[in-house]
Motif scaffolding. Sequence first.
Motif, PDB file in Angstrom:
ATOM      1  N   ILE A 189       0.843  -1.206   0.000  1.00  0.00           N
ATOM      2  CA  ILE A 189       0.000   0.000   0.000  1.00  0.00           C
ATOM      3  C   ILE A 189       0.876   1.253   0.000  1.00  0.00           C
ATOM      4  CG2 ILE A 189      -1.566   1.363   1.449  1.00  0.00           C
ATOM      5  CD1 ILE A 189      -2.979  -1.246   2.125  1.00  0.00           C
ATOM      6  N   GLY A 190       1.889   1.249   0.857  1.00  0.00           N
ATOM      7  CA  GLY A 190       2.738   2.437   0.998  1.00  0.00           C
ATOM      8  C   GLY A 190       3.569   2.710  -0.248  1.00  0.00           C
ATOM      9  N   ALA A 191       4.058   1.642  -0.891  1.00  0.00           N
ATOM     10  CA  ALA A 191       4.953   1.836  -2.035  1.00  0.00           C
ATOM     11  C   ALA A 191       4.182   2.036  -3.334  1.00  0.00           C
ATOM     12  CB  ALA A 191       5.886   0.630  -2.179  1.00  0.00           C
ATOM     13  N   LEU A 192       2.973   1.486  -3.401  1.00  0.00           N
ATOM     14  CA  LEU A 192       2.271   1.505  -4.688  1.00  0.00           C
ATOM     15  C   LEU A 192       1.150   2.535  -4.755  1.00  0.00           C
ATOM     16  CD1 LEU A 192       2.191  -2.341  -5.288  1.00  0.00           C
ATOM     17  CD2 LEU A 192       3.899  -0.655  -6.006  1.00  0.00           C
ATOM     18  N   GLU A 193       0.923   3.263  -3.672  1.00  0.00           N
ATOM     19  CA  GLU A 193      -0.059   4.346  -3.699  1.00  0.00           C
ATOM     20  C   GLU A 193       0.296   5.274  -4.868  1.00  0.00           C
ATOM     21  OE1 GLU A 193      -2.774   5.664  -2.540  1.00  0.00           O
ATOM     22  OE2 GLU A 193      -2.398   7.685  -3.265  1.00  0.00           O
ATOM     23  N   ASN A 194      -0.686   5.539  -5.709  1.00  0.00           N
ATOM     24  CA  ASN A 194      -0.478   6.391  -6.883  1.00  0.00           C
ATOM     25  C   ASN A 194       0.692   5.883  -7.732  1.00  0.00           C
ATOM     26  OD1 ASN A 194      -1.296   8.518  -8.491  1.00  0.00           O
ATOM     27  ND2 ASN A 194       0.051   9.995  -7.504  1.00  0.00           N
ATOM     28  N   ALA A 195       0.812   4.543  -7.854  1.00  0.00           N
ATOM     29  CA  ALA A 195       1.900   3.903  -8.615  1.00  0.00           C
ATOM     30  C   ALA A 195       3.273   4.371  -8.123  1.00  0.00           C
ATOM     31  CB  ALA A 195       1.735   4.165 -10.109  1.00  0.00           C
ATOM     32  N   GLY A 196       3.343   4.674  -6.821  1.00  0.00           N
ATOM     33  CA  GLY A 196       4.621   5.095  -6.235  1.00  0.00           C
ATOM     34  C   GLY A 196       4.935   6.564  -6.446  1.00  0.00           C
ATOM     35  N   GLN A 197       4.016   7.306  -7.064  1.00  0.00           N
ATOM     36  CA  GLN A 197       4.286   8.731  -7.327  1.00  0.00           C
ATOM     37  C   GLN A 197       3.699   9.585  -6.212  1.00  0.00           C
ATOM     38  OE1 GLN A 197       3.681   9.078 -12.002  1.00  0.00           O
ATOM     39  NE2 GLN A 197       1.997   8.082 -10.987  1.00  0.00           N
ATOM     40  N   ALA A 198       4.115   9.310  -4.987  1.00  0.00           N
ATOM     41  CA  ALA A 198       3.635  10.086  -3.840  1.00  0.00           C
ATOM     42  C   ALA A 198       4.856  10.549  -3.062  1.00  0.00           C
ATOM     43  CB  ALA A 198       2.731   9.235  -2.957  1.00  0.00           C
ATOM     44  N   CYS A 199       4.779  11.778  -2.561  1.00  0.00           N
ATOM     45  CA  CYS A 199       5.908  12.278  -1.768  1.00  0.00           C
ATOM     46  C   CYS A 199       6.118  11.389  -0.555  1.00  0.00           C
ATOM     47  CB  CYS A 199       5.633  13.713  -1.345  1.00  0.00           C
ATOM     48  SG  CYS A 199       4.024  13.918  -0.573  1.00  0.00           S
ATOM     49  N   THR A 200       5.027  10.868   0.020  1.00  0.00           N
ATOM     50  CA  THR A 200       5.142  10.046   1.233  1.00  0.00           C
ATOM     51  C   THR A 200       5.071   8.552   0.915  1.00  0.00           C
ATOM     52  OG1 THR A 200       2.782  10.333   1.515  1.00  0.00           O
ATOM     53  CG2 THR A 200       4.174  11.757   2.840  1.00  0.00           C
ATOM     54  N   SER A 201       5.403   8.161  -0.317  1.00  0.00           N
ATOM     55  CA  SER A 201       5.350   6.716  -0.598  1.00  0.00           C
ATOM     56  C   SER A 201       6.527   6.012   0.089  1.00  0.00           C
ATOM     57  CB  SER A 201       5.355   6.454  -2.098  1.00  0.00           C
ATOM     58  OG  SER A 201       6.548   6.934  -2.651  1.00  0.00           O
ATOM     59  N   THR A 202       6.298   4.741   0.423  1.00  0.00           N
ATOM     60  CA  THR A 202       7.347   3.928   1.044  1.00  0.00           C
ATOM     61  C   THR A 202       8.387   3.607  -0.020  1.00  0.00           C
ATOM     62  OG1 THR A 202       5.754   2.959   2.548  1.00  0.00           O
ATOM     63  CG2 THR A 202       7.775   1.697   2.140  1.00  0.00           C
ATOM     64  N   GLU A 203       9.645   3.963   0.237  1.00  0.00           N
ATOM     65  CA  GLU A 203      10.671   3.743  -0.789  1.00  0.00           C
ATOM     66  C   GLU A 203      11.809   2.867  -0.299  1.00  0.00           C
ATOM     67  OE1 GLU A 203      11.876   7.128  -2.969  1.00  0.00           O
ATOM     68  OE2 GLU A 203       9.834   7.893  -3.178  1.00  0.00           O
ATOM     69  N   ARG A 204      12.055   2.873   1.023  1.00  0.00           N
ATOM     70  CA  ARG A 204      13.159   2.055   1.574  1.00  0.00           C
ATOM     71  C   ARG A 204      12.563   1.162   2.660  1.00  0.00           C
ATOM     72  NH1 ARG A 204      16.779   5.905   4.376  1.00  0.00           N
ATOM     73  NH2 ARG A 204      14.973   7.281   4.531  1.00  0.00           N
TER      74      ARG A 204
END
Length: 495
Positions: free
Chosen positions: A255-270
Amino acid sequence: MPAFLDVTNPVTGALIGRVPTADRAEVEAAVARARAARPAWEALGTRARARLLRRWADLLWAEREAAIRVICAETGKTWVGAYNELFVTDNISLYYSGHAPRLLRPQTRRALFPVFQHARVYYRPHGVVGLITPWNYPFLLAFCDLVPALIAGNTVILKPSEWTPFSAHHGVEWMHRVGVPADVIQVVDGAAETGAALVDTADCIAFTGSSAVGRQVALRAAARLIPYSLELGGKDPLLVLADADLDQAAAGVLIGALENAGQACTSTERVYVDAAVYAAFVERLRQRVPDLMLGTAEGHHVGSLTSARELARVEAQIADAVSRGAQVIAGGQRRPDLGPLFFEPTVLVNVDHTMQVMREETFGPVMAVMRVRDSAEAVRLANDSAYGLSGTIYTRDLRQGAALARQIDSGDVSVNRPLAIWGAAAAPMGGQKSSGSGRRNGPEGLLRFVTSQTVVVDRIPRALVPPGLTHLTPRVRSWIALRRWWLRFLPFLRP
Ligand code: NAD
């Protein structure tokens, strides 16, 4: 003849429409109209402004399908993604229309000599607020700042992203429809030059976008000594501790990484995973990724990317990571069969902090997973970043989770649910380090759009302090000594 911006649908490539770009003179003219409209808007009072914006939120909610269509068309995001933008905007509008009258009420404060002096603090709008917004949440990120700026009594010029202007136009048209005067909220379209012209003319700037552009905006605003807030990029960590519920954590990463296909400032990246559960966690992620459905209709999980620039950046980061020893265990490919900018959800393992994917912002559906010794190493690595926007911790020990959260250098941290800050209209959100300064939402998000004015009325009788030509007569000095005594021994009298 004005220049025009063509806006296209990233999924179909079809032209959605064209908007004329505003040059410097047009931005100046818009700011002048907004400045002229401000006194009447301020005089209306907070309650009346809040009522109008609540009517706007009601109309928007009732007609949300129309707005969802506009958002989906210009971003390529899923139906649920666009619905979320409206849901969160609505929640923020209800919060501010309910609480702003109280938050902006004049306050009485203690003066230097209470009883004999009376101090009152009033909140006044800055004037004309310039809002500059990005393309990834073209509706939410325009209106979550616009609503408090307007309720606070400012007039606003909104410059949406040149890639996604129609969502902003749609919401502003509806504001005019409920009775917000045309000059109180205006939209100017264009790219960098239009944004720069707005920074050069408005009385306050609220910028949401990349850290690189945010820096330029801050320098320009500082040169004019106008207030500004910056909501910038992120590289958000998610920590999976040894006692975490791994199914819940794996779902949370998706959910965190794929919200808006990952185009979110607060997306999970690490993603940092304790060595004790690393293998089991990665296996869960690997099993779940193939179940994800790509597409934009209701029920689909991952939509299209919005820009070819971001797609190229995602591919470059994955190639860099693989060249340094990372492994792709799921995804990793474009999906031209679905649309030109679709990219598979991708899980990378064996990553480390020498790789771009762990240091630079990624705007795509990429999950980079790193094994760590323990929670202390996870926190150290989470903080080893130029960014500090948001973060998440998965653990069954909620007390430990909340304590560790306080060690992470970011504007917010949630325990056992990524992106939990989003719907929480009363809780401030914003960045540390290169992720920005200033906060949106909560009282903080409203108070950045006003300046305080303190009025002190002196009623010290002439008999106590006769008029004199110096400030500190012997009589005043004895008053100061008395004041010192009462503040020291009667704490309830302290200011
Ligand atoms: P961007 O910085 O390229 O552009 C943002 C806005 O600034 C656009 O409207 C653009 O036209 C304008 N702009 C560009 N140059 C300018 C200049 N010199 N002066 C004034 N305005 C200028 O960002 P983007 O690509 O549109 O958006 C993606 C970025 O936004 C990512 O870094 C993302 O993390 C960030 N973002 C942050 C938040 C947050 O709340 N912290 C939310 C969403 C997106």
